[in-house]
Design a protein around this motif. Structure first.
Motif, PDB file in Angstrom:
ATOM      1  N   UNK A 198       0.966  -1.041  -0.129  1.00  0.00           N
ATOM      2  CA  UNK A 198      -0.091  -0.181  -0.013  1.00  0.00           C
ATOM      3  C   UNK A 198       0.934   1.377   0.176  1.00  0.00           C
ATOM      4  N   UNK A 199       0.707   1.988  -0.877  1.00  0.00           N
ATOM      5  CA  UNK A 199       1.739   3.428  -1.200  1.00  0.00           C
ATOM      6  C   UNK A 199       1.136   4.494  -0.147  1.00  0.00           C
ATOM      7  N   UNK A 200       0.005   4.240   0.103  1.00  0.00           N
ATOM      8  CA  UNK A 200      -0.674   5.589   0.745  1.00  0.00           C
ATOM      9  C   UNK A 200      -0.787   5.257   2.484  1.00  0.00           C
ATOM     10  N   UNK A 201      -0.645   4.166   3.166  1.00  0.00           N
ATOM     11  CA  UNK A 201      -0.831   3.779   4.375  1.00  0.00           C
ATOM     12  C   UNK A 201      -1.969   3.546   4.955  1.00  0.00           C
ATOM     13  N   UNK A 202      -2.148   2.507   6.031  1.00  0.00           N
ATOM     14  CA  UNK A 202      -3.567   1.906   6.631  1.00  0.00           C
ATOM     15  C   UNK A 202      -4.189   3.206   7.092  1.00  0.00           C
ATOM     16  N   UNK A 203      -3.637   4.386   7.431  1.00  0.00           N
ATOM     17  CA  UNK A 203      -4.703   5.476   7.844  1.00  0.00           C
ATOM     18  C   UNK A 203      -5.657   5.844   6.674  1.00  0.00           C
ATOM     19  N   UNK A 204      -5.253   5.609   5.546  1.00  0.00           N
ATOM     20  CA  UNK A 204      -5.704   6.468   4.454  1.00  0.00           C
ATOM     21  C   UNK A 204      -7.448   5.718   4.358  1.00  0.00           C
ATOM     22  N   UNK A 205      -7.641   4.640   4.617  1.00  0.00           N
ATOM     23  CA  UNK A 205      -8.897   4.054   4.299  1.00  0.00           C
ATOM     24  C   UNK A 205      -9.876   4.208   5.441  1.00  0.00           C
ATOM     25  N   UNK A 206     -10.993   4.121   5.127  1.00  0.00           N
ATOM     26  CA  UNK A 206     -12.313   4.432   5.996  1.00  0.00           C
ATOM     27  C   UNK A 206     -12.940   3.104   6.186  1.00  0.00           C
ATOM     28  N   UNK A 207     -12.873   2.199   7.161  1.00  0.00           N
ATOM     29  CA  UNK A 207     -13.186   0.935   7.345  1.00  0.00           C
ATOM     30  C   UNK A 207     -14.440   0.731   7.575  1.00  0.00           C
ATOM     31  N   UNK A 208     -15.358   2.155   7.941  1.00  0.00           N
ATOM     32  CA  UNK A 208     -16.556   2.020   8.229  1.00  0.00           C
ATOM     33  C   UNK A 208     -17.445   2.154   6.978  1.00  0.00           C
ATOM     34  N   UNK A 209     -16.559   2.685   5.961  1.00  0.00           N
ATOM     35  CA  UNK A 209     -17.454   2.763   4.531  1.00  0.00           C
ATOM     36  C   UNK A 209     -16.913   1.717   3.602  1.00  0.00           C
ATOM     37  N   UNK A 210     -17.796   0.639   3.488  1.00  0.00           N
ATOM     38  CA  UNK A 210     -17.183  -0.389   2.554  1.00  0.00           C
ATOM     39  C   UNK A 210     -18.497  -1.167   1.782  1.00  0.00           C
ATOM     40  N   UNK A 211     -18.062  -1.881   0.937  1.00  0.00           N
ATOM     41  CA  UNK A 211     -19.341  -2.737   0.422  1.00  0.00           C
ATOM     42  C   UNK A 211     -18.628  -4.182   0.097  1.00  0.00           C
ATOM     43  N   UNK A 212     -19.685  -5.097   0.594  1.00  0.00           N
ATOM     44  CA  UNK A 212     -19.066  -6.459   0.700  1.00  0.00           C
ATOM     45  C   UNK A 212     -20.089  -7.283  -0.079  1.00  0.00           C
ATOM     46  N   UNK A 213     -19.542  -8.244  -0.935  1.00  0.00           N
ATOM     47  CA  UNK A 213     -20.313  -9.218  -1.777  1.00  0.00           C
ATOM     48  C   UNK A 213     -19.703 -10.711  -1.820  1.00  0.00           C
ATOM     49  N   UNK A 214     -20.796 -11.501  -1.954  1.00  0.00           N
ATOM     50  CA  UNK A 214     -20.137 -12.854  -1.899  1.00  0.00           C
ATOM     51  C   UNK A 214     -20.446 -13.472  -3.350  1.00  0.00           C
ATOM     52  N   UNK A 215     -19.280 -14.088  -3.974  1.00  0.00           N
ATOM     53  CA  UNK A 215     -19.478 -14.665  -5.374  1.00  0.00           C
ATOM     54  C   UNK A 215     -19.588 -16.325  -4.934  1.00  0.00           C
ATOM     55  N   UNK A 216     -20.627 -16.813  -5.324  1.00  0.00           N
ATOM     56  CA  UNK A 216     -20.766 -18.457  -5.126  1.00  0.00           C
ATOM     57  C   UNK A 216     -20.463 -19.018  -6.635  1.00  0.00           C
ATOM     58  N   UNK A 217     -19.727 -20.211  -6.327  1.00  0.00           N
ATOM     59  CA  UNK A 217     -19.151 -20.844  -7.769  1.00  0.00           C
ATOM     60  C   UNK A 217     -20.320 -21.950  -7.894  1.00  0.00           C
ATOM     61  N   UNK A 218     -20.666 -22.345  -9.061  1.00  0.00           N
ATOM     62  CA  UNK A 218     -21.556 -23.445  -9.452  1.00  0.00           C
ATOM     63  C   UNK A 218     -21.145 -24.101 -10.569  1.00  0.00           C
ATOM     64  N   UNK A 219     -21.142 -25.263 -10.733  1.00  0.00           N
ATOM     65  CA  UNK A 219     -20.799 -26.155 -11.580  1.00  0.00           C
ATOM     66  C   UNK A 219     -21.598 -25.980 -12.784  1.00  0.00           C
ATOM     67  N   UNK A 220     -20.991 -25.732 -14.077  1.00  0.00           N
ATOM     68  CA  UNK A 220     -21.487 -25.363 -15.218  1.00  0.00           C
ATOM     69  C   UNK A 220     -22.756 -26.061 -15.597  1.00  0.00           C
ATOM     70  N   UNK A 221     -22.696 -27.391 -15.396  1.00  0.00           N
ATOM     71  CA  UNK A 221     -24.092 -28.007 -15.846  1.00  0.00           C
ATOM     72  C   UNK A 221     -25.065 -27.759 -14.835  1.00  0.00           C
ATOM     73  N   UNK A 222     -25.057 -27.451 -13.466  1.00  0.00           N
ATOM     74  CA  UNK A 222     -25.827 -26.874 -12.839  1.00  0.00           C
ATOM     75  C   UNK A 222     -26.547 -25.685 -12.991  1.00  0.00           C
ATOM     76  N   UNK A 223     -25.281 -25.071 -13.459  1.00  0.00           N
ATOM     77  CA  UNK A 223     -25.756 -23.340 -13.794  1.00  0.00           C
ATOM     78  C   UNK A 223     -26.738 -23.341 -15.151  1.00  0.00           C
ATOM     79  N   UNK A 224     -26.747 -24.314 -15.790  1.00  0.00           N
ATOM     80  CA  UNK A 224     -27.636 -24.420 -16.955  1.00  0.00           C
ATOM     81  C   UNK A 224     -28.717 -24.685 -16.791  1.00  0.00           C
ATOM     82  N   UNK A 225     -28.823 -25.990 -15.666  1.00  0.00           N
ATOM     83  CA  UNK A 225     -30.017 -26.453 -15.155  1.00  0.00           C
ATOM     84  C   UNK A 225     -30.713 -25.311 -14.179  1.00  0.00           C
TER      85      UNK A 225
END
Length: 321
Positions: free
Chosen positions: A215-242
Motif C-alpha cells: 500500500x503506497x498510501x498507508x493504513x490510515x488512508x482507508x475508511x473501514x466504516x465505509x465499505x461494500x461487501x459481496x459473496x461470489x458463489x461458484x456453481x458447476x457449469x451443468x448445474x448453472x444451465x439447469x
C-alpha cells in the motif's frame, strides 16, 4: 455501505471500483513459474436473488451473485479503479484471505498487509505464495479436501469468493476526477469481449509470476466504516444451465495447445516495484496436484510446456498505452 451493481459480466462496488471474473488457461503445477495467461472473456454473473426459489437457503442468507465454472477450471480477477481516488480491496476464498492466509474479516491490517490497493494492482490470479508469484485460482468441488479452505481450516463450509471494497477517508483524495482518468490497463490482458446442488470452492494451482504491491498510501488512508461487501458463489457449469436455462461458457482451450498456436501470454513491466513478502499460511496449503497424489486420484492434468519469449507480450504498468 457502498452500493453493489451487477450488469451481467461486471460488478461495480461503490462509484469507481469494478471487478470482472476472467476465464483463462489453467497452467500446470509442475515446479515452473509461468507468465500471465490471457483473459478469454468474462464469466457471466447472475444475482442469487433472481433465483431465490431455486438456490440453497444459505445462498439467500449470504446473498451476492453466482458464476458457472467447470471443475478444475481457472480464473483471474480483473480490477477497474480510479487513479485519482483509489480503493483498498480484500479478497478471500472460502473465508481465507488470499493475500495472508488468515481467516477473513472486515478489518484492514498493515503487518502483514491483508489487502490490495486498486490501482495500481490491476489483477489477481491466485493466492499469494511468493514475493513475485502466486498460485492460480482453480475451481474445485467442496467436500473432497481440494480447496485452500479445507487445507487451512480442516472444513469446507463456505466456498466461493468474498470481496470487500473500502473507500478512502474524506479529504485524502480529490472528490472529483481530473479531465481524463489515465487508468486504462484494466483491459490490456483481454483477448475477447465479454439436480443435486453442489457449491464449489477455490484450490491452489500452478505458479504464475505476479507481484502483490504494498500500500503506497498507508493504513490510515482507508475508511473501514465505509465499505461494500459481496459473496461470489461458484456453481458447476451443468448445474448453472439447469438452474438458469442458459448455456455456460465453453471449456477453455488447453494451455499447451494455446501456446502451440503461437497465441500471446503476458508479463507486466514492474521491475521498479517491490512485491509483498510471501504468506506462510498460504504456502502451507496443499495444491490440487498434491491432493491428487494424496488421494491417488488420476485426473487428466495439463502437461508441462515452455512459453517462448517471443510469445510473451510485455505490458507497462506506468504507461499502458
Amino acid at each position: 455501505m457502498l452500493n453493489v451493481d451487477i450488469d451481467g459480466h461486471r460488478m461495480q462496488i461503490g462509484q469507481r471500483f469494478a471487478v470482472s471474473f476472467q476465464r483463462t488457461l489453467r497452467i500446470p503445477d509442475d515446479g515452473h513459474t509461468y507468465p500471465l495467461p490471457p483473459g478469454l472473456g468474462s464469466f457471466p454473473l447472475r444475482k442469487v436473488e433472481d433465483y431465490r426459489d431455486r438456490v440453497p437457503q444459505h445462498w439467500l442468507q449470504q446473498g451476492g451473485v453466482f458464476i458457472p465454472m467447470y471443475q478444475r477450471e481457472a480464473l483471474w480477477l480483473s480490477f477497474s479503479a480510479a487513479s485519482w481516488k483509489p480503493n483498498a480491496v480484500k479478497i478471500a476464498i472460502g473465508g481465507i484471505n488470499a493475500i495472508t492466509g488468515e481467516p477473513d474479516d472486515n478489518q484492514l491490517r498493515a503487518d502483514p498487509q491483508n489487502y490490495i490497493v486498486c490501482p495500481n494492482q490491476p489483477w489477481l490470479d491466485g493466492i499469494h505464495t511468493g514475493q513475485n508469484s502466486i498460485r492460480q485460482f482453480v475451481a474445485m468441488p467442496l467436500g473432497q479436501g481440494y480447496t485452500v479452505e479445507a487445507s487451512l481450516t480442516g472444513t469446507e463450509a463456505l466456498g466461493g469468493i468474498q470481496i470487500v471494497v473500502f473507500e478512502p477517508k474524506p479529504g485524502k483524495f480529490p472528490d472529483k476526477p481530473p479531465p481524463v482518468d489515465d487508468n486504462v490497463l484494466r483491459r490490456a490482458r483481454s483477448l475477447f469481449s465479454p439436480a443435486g446442488f453442489q457449491s464449489m470452492g477455490v484450490g491452489a494451482g500452478g505458479v504464475i509470476q505476479q507481484k502483490i504491491y504494498p500500500d503506497p498510501y498507508g493504513l490510515d488512508t482507508w475508511d473501514e466504516d465505509n465499505y461494500g461487501r459481496i459473496f461470489i458463489h461458484i456453481l458447476n457449469s451443468l448445474q448453472f444451465q439447469a438452474l438458469t436455462g442458459q448455456e455456460p461458457p465453453p471449456t477453455p482451450i488447453a494451455a499447451n495447445t494455446y501456446t502451440e498456436y503461437g497465441l500471446p501470454w503476458f508479463a507486466l513491466y514492474d521491475e521498479t516495484k517491490v512485491g509483498l513478502a510471501a504468506s506462510d499460511p498460504l504456502n502451507q496449503a496443499k495444491t490440487i496436484s498434491e491432493r491428487d497424489t494424496e488421494t491417488a486420484h488420476s485426473a487428466e492434468d495439463t502437461p508441462s510446456f515452455a512459453v517462448p519469449e517471443s510469445q510473451i507480450k510485455l505490458l507497462d504498468l506506468e504507461n499502458p498505452h
